[in-house]
Write a protein that holds these residues in place. Structure first.
Motif, PDB file in Angstrom:
ATOM      1  N   LEU A 123       0.834  -1.205   0.000  1.00  0.00           N
ATOM      2  CA  LEU A 123       0.000   0.000   0.000  1.00  0.00           C
ATOM      3  C   LEU A 123       0.868   1.255   0.000  1.00  0.00           C
ATOM      4  O   LEU A 123       0.584   2.205  -0.735  1.00  0.00           O
ATOM      5  N   LEU A 124       1.914   1.250   0.793  1.00  0.00           N
ATOM      6  CA  LEU A 124       2.873   2.365   0.793  1.00  0.00           C
ATOM      7  C   LEU A 124       3.400   2.613  -0.615  1.00  0.00           C
ATOM      8  O   LEU A 124       3.382   3.742  -1.119  1.00  0.00           O
ATOM      9  N   ASP A 125       3.853   1.555  -1.268  1.00  0.00           N
ATOM     10  CA  ASP A 125       4.420   1.692  -2.609  1.00  0.00           C
ATOM     11  C   ASP A 125       3.385   2.166  -3.625  1.00  0.00           C
ATOM     12  O   ASP A 125       3.713   2.950  -4.523  1.00  0.00           O
ATOM     13  N   ALA A 126       2.146   1.716  -3.501  1.00  0.00           N
ATOM     14  CA  ALA A 126       1.092   2.150  -4.431  1.00  0.00           C
ATOM     15  C   ALA A 126       0.833   3.646  -4.300  1.00  0.00           C
ATOM     16  O   ALA A 126       0.654   4.345  -5.299  1.00  0.00           O
ATOM     17  N   ILE A 127       0.810   4.127  -3.073  1.00  0.00           N
ATOM     18  CA  ILE A 127       0.589   5.560  -2.859  1.00  0.00           C
ATOM     19  C   ILE A 127       1.766   6.357  -3.415  1.00  0.00           C
ATOM     20  O   ILE A 127       1.578   7.352  -4.125  1.00  0.00           O
ATOM     21  N   LYS A 128       2.983   5.907  -3.137  1.00  0.00           N
ATOM     22  CA  LYS A 128       4.170   6.605  -3.643  1.00  0.00           C
ATOM     23  C   LYS A 128       4.228   6.572  -5.172  1.00  0.00           C
ATOM     24  O   LYS A 128       4.550   7.575  -5.808  1.00  0.00           O
ATOM     25  N   ALA A 129       3.911   5.426  -5.747  1.00  0.00           N
ATOM     26  CA  ALA A 129       4.031   5.259  -7.203  1.00  0.00           C
ATOM     27  C   ALA A 129       3.023   6.102  -7.966  1.00  0.00           C
ATOM     28  O   ALA A 129       3.326   6.594  -9.059  1.00  0.00           O
ATOM     29  N   THR A 130       1.841   6.269  -7.402  1.00  0.00           N
ATOM     30  CA  THR A 130       0.793   6.992  -8.122  1.00  0.00           C
ATOM     31  C   THR A 130       0.754   8.467  -7.773  1.00  0.00           C
ATOM     32  O   THR A 130       0.236   9.266  -8.545  1.00  0.00           O
TER      33      THR A 130
END
Length: 147
Positions: A88-95
């Motif tokens: 979830l952390l990575d999804a927020i950062k990536a988008t």
């Protein structure tokens, strides 16, 4: 489609109203979603809600929200995934999607493992311990700063 806010609820929040009411209250997930719909409408925004017990569904929803120019931001109660999900952390950062982290209870007043959030470092605001009202505060923030 109109400008909107996405409300994402993680595991076990489908059990609101019956799950540990001394911690989470007696309101149901439907009550929370109705509050969100009402509050967003007051700002001229629509809301879309998703609850999932599956981390990958929440990741996909964050990716979709981040790719949709009509999405003002995301209200995210990741529940237990708050304390475990690098995905979830990575999804927020990536988008780059705007996220307000919400918790019905105050995680810092609970077990020590709940004191760590993987979401907080990438959330623009955290609302904890306000019960269902916290969702309304999150929507007000997103509407005031980007709606």
């Amino acid at each position: 489609m109109a400008r909107r806010i996405v409300v994402l609820n993680g595991p076990n929040l489908n059990l609101l109203g019956t799950r540990e009411p001394h911690i989470y209250g007696t309101g149901t997930l439907a009550d929370v979603e109705a509050l969100c719909t009402e509050r967003a409408a007051a700002h001229g925004l629509e809301v879309s809600c998703l609850q999932s017990n599956h981390e990958g569904e929440l990741v996909a929803a964050l990716q979709e929200a981040g790719a949709d120019p009509e999405v003002v931001g995301v209200v995210l109660n990741a529940a237990a995934y708050t304390h475990t999900s690098v995905a979830l952390l990575d999804a927020i950062k990536a988008t780059g999607v705007r996220v307000v982290e919400v918790h019905l209870s105050n995680p810092h007043a609970r077990e020590p493992f709940r004191h760590t959030s993987f979401i907080s470092p990438v959330a623009e605001m955290v609302v904890a311990g306000a019960g269902p009202r916290g969702y309304g505060y999150a929507i007000d923030h997103l509407a005031a700063t980007g709606g």
